[in-house]
Design a protein around this motif. Structure first.
Motif, short mmCIF file in Angstrom:
data_model
loop_
_atom_site.label_atom_id
_atom_site.label_comp_id
_atom_site.label_asym_id
_atom_site.label_seq_id
_atom_site.Cartn_x
_atom_site.Cartn_y
_atom_site.Cartn_z
N ARG A 23 -38.59 -31.00 38.62
CA ARG A 23 -38.72 -31.94 37.65
C ARG A 23 -40.04 -32.93 38.28
N ARG A 24 -39.90 -33.01 39.69
CA ARG A 24 -40.99 -33.91 40.09
C ARG A 24 -42.45 -33.03 39.92
N LYS A 25 -42.53 -32.09 40.13
CA LYS A 25 -43.55 -31.22 40.21
C LYS A 25 -43.92 -31.04 38.75
N SER A 26 -43.06 -30.80 38.10
CA SER A 26 -43.40 -30.55 36.65
C SER A 26 -44.24 -31.68 35.91
N LEU A 27 -43.77 -32.83 36.16
CA LEU A 27 -44.50 -34.22 35.95
C LEU A 27 -45.62 -34.45 36.84
N GLY A 28 -45.92 -33.63 37.59
CA GLY A 28 -47.27 -33.80 38.59
C GLY A 28 -47.31 -35.11 39.39
N ILE A 29 -45.99 -35.60 39.62
CA ILE A 29 -45.71 -36.74 40.61
C ILE A 29 -45.29 -36.24 42.16
N SER A 30 -45.90 -37.01 43.02
CA SER A 30 -46.08 -36.60 44.54
C SER A 30 -44.69 -37.17 44.89
N GLN A 31 -44.35 -36.51 45.98
CA GLN A 31 -43.21 -37.30 46.72
C GLN A 31 -43.16 -38.89 47.16
N GLY A 32 -44.58 -39.22 47.43
CA GLY A 32 -45.05 -40.45 47.72
C GLY A 32 -44.77 -41.44 46.60
N VAL A 33 -45.03 -40.96 45.42
CA VAL A 33 -45.11 -41.84 44.17
C VAL A 33 -43.62 -41.95 43.67
N LEU A 34 -42.64 -40.85 43.92
CA LEU A 34 -41.55 -41.23 43.62
C LEU A 34 -40.61 -41.97 44.60
N ASN A 53 -30.17 -34.22 53.08
CA ASN A 53 -29.37 -35.54 53.03
C ASN A 53 -28.82 -35.43 51.62
N ARG A 54 -27.69 -35.81 51.54
CA ARG A 54 -26.92 -36.14 50.22
C ARG A 54 -27.41 -37.25 49.50
N VAL A 55 -27.55 -37.22 48.11
CA VAL A 55 -28.22 -38.38 47.48
C VAL A 55 -27.03 -39.15 46.85
N SER A 56 -26.86 -40.29 47.20
CA SER A 56 -25.86 -41.09 46.49
C SER A 56 -25.80 -41.24 45.24
N GLY A 57 -24.76 -41.71 44.71
CA GLY A 57 -24.56 -41.97 43.15
C GLY A 57 -25.47 -43.01 42.56
N SER A 58 -25.86 -43.95 43.30
CA SER A 58 -26.67 -45.16 42.79
C SER A 58 -28.33 -44.38 43.16
N MET A 59 -28.55 -43.69 44.09
CA MET A 59 -29.95 -43.11 44.15
C MET A 59 -30.09 -41.96 43.19
N LEU A 60 -29.16 -41.26 43.04
CA LEU A 60 -29.14 -40.23 41.91
C LEU A 60 -29.39 -40.90 40.60
N VAL A 61 -28.86 -41.88 40.17
CA VAL A 61 -29.02 -42.67 39.11
C VAL A 61 -30.81 -43.06 38.89
N ALA A 62 -31.00 -43.75 39.92
CA ALA A 62 -32.75 -44.11 40.25
C ALA A 62 -33.49 -42.99 39.95
N ILE A 63 -33.25 -41.85 40.87
CA ILE A 63 -34.20 -40.94 40.85
C ILE A 63 -34.09 -40.11 39.30
N ALA A 64 -33.08 -40.13 38.74
CA ALA A 64 -33.19 -39.57 37.30
C ALA A 64 -33.91 -40.52 36.38
N ALA A 65 -33.96 -41.59 36.71
CA ALA A 65 -34.74 -42.62 35.79
C ALA A 65 -36.35 -42.44 36.03
N ALA A 66 -36.51 -42.39 37.34
CA ALA A 66 -37.83 -42.06 37.93
C ALA A 66 -38.45 -40.94 37.12
N LEU A 67 -37.73 -39.99 37.40
CA LEU A 67 -38.16 -38.67 36.74
C LEU A 67 -38.10 -38.39 35.40
N ASP A 68 -37.48 -39.32 34.71
CA ASP A 68 -37.28 -39.38 32.99
C ASP A 68 -36.22 -38.13 32.66
N THR A 69 -35.37 -38.29 33.38
CA THR A 69 -34.26 -36.94 33.17
C THR A 69 -32.82 -37.73 33.38
#
Length: 126
Positions: A23-34, A53-69
């Motif tokens: 998803r990050r790559k499809s949006l053209g977002i770098s790891q740094g930006v994310l 590393n496992r992604v915590s629930g709260s971080m999963l929600v934040a990542i989903a929002a940042a990746l617009d998914t």
């Protein structure tokens, strides 16, 4: 299921990381930006994407929002994808896979694309 990291990353963590990377790559977002968007280091994003590393629930929600998914998409609960589709997602999440696919699609001659496939298959057999 044991949480002992000595046995290696959990397949679920690897699958979530693969979807994050795709998803990050499809949006053209770098790891740094994310990483800036969610408030962690880019090294942490790398670890999430590898499944190290496992992604915590709260971080999963934040990542989903940042990746617009949605969280559901990141964990593979949306879209009714088959096991084969999940394998494709994991393959596309490998470093360079999307770049290779884009370059492959830009080759106008079918014979040249076929030759590239044959070369890749030979290299994979080494």
């Amino acid at each position: 299921m044991p949480l002992d990291d000595a046995i290696g990353p959990d397949p679920v963590d690897i699958a979530i990381g693969a979807r994050m990377r795709l998803r990050r790559k499809s949006l053209g977002i770098s790891q740094g930006v994310l990483s800036e968007r969610v408030g962690v280091s880019f090294q942490q994003i790398q670890k999430y994407e590898r499944g190290a590393n496992r992604v915590s629930g709260s971080m999963l929600v934040a990542i989903a929002a940042a990746l617009d998914t949605s969280v559901g998409w990141l964990v593979g609960e949306e879209g009714g994808l088959s096991d084969a589709a999940d394998e494709v997602i994991q393959a596309l999440a490998l470093t360079g896979a999307v770049d290779l696919l884009e370059a492959f699609a830009a080759i106008p001659q079918a014979s040249a694309r076929a030759a590239l496939v044959t070369l890749a298959q030979e290299m994979a057999a080494l």
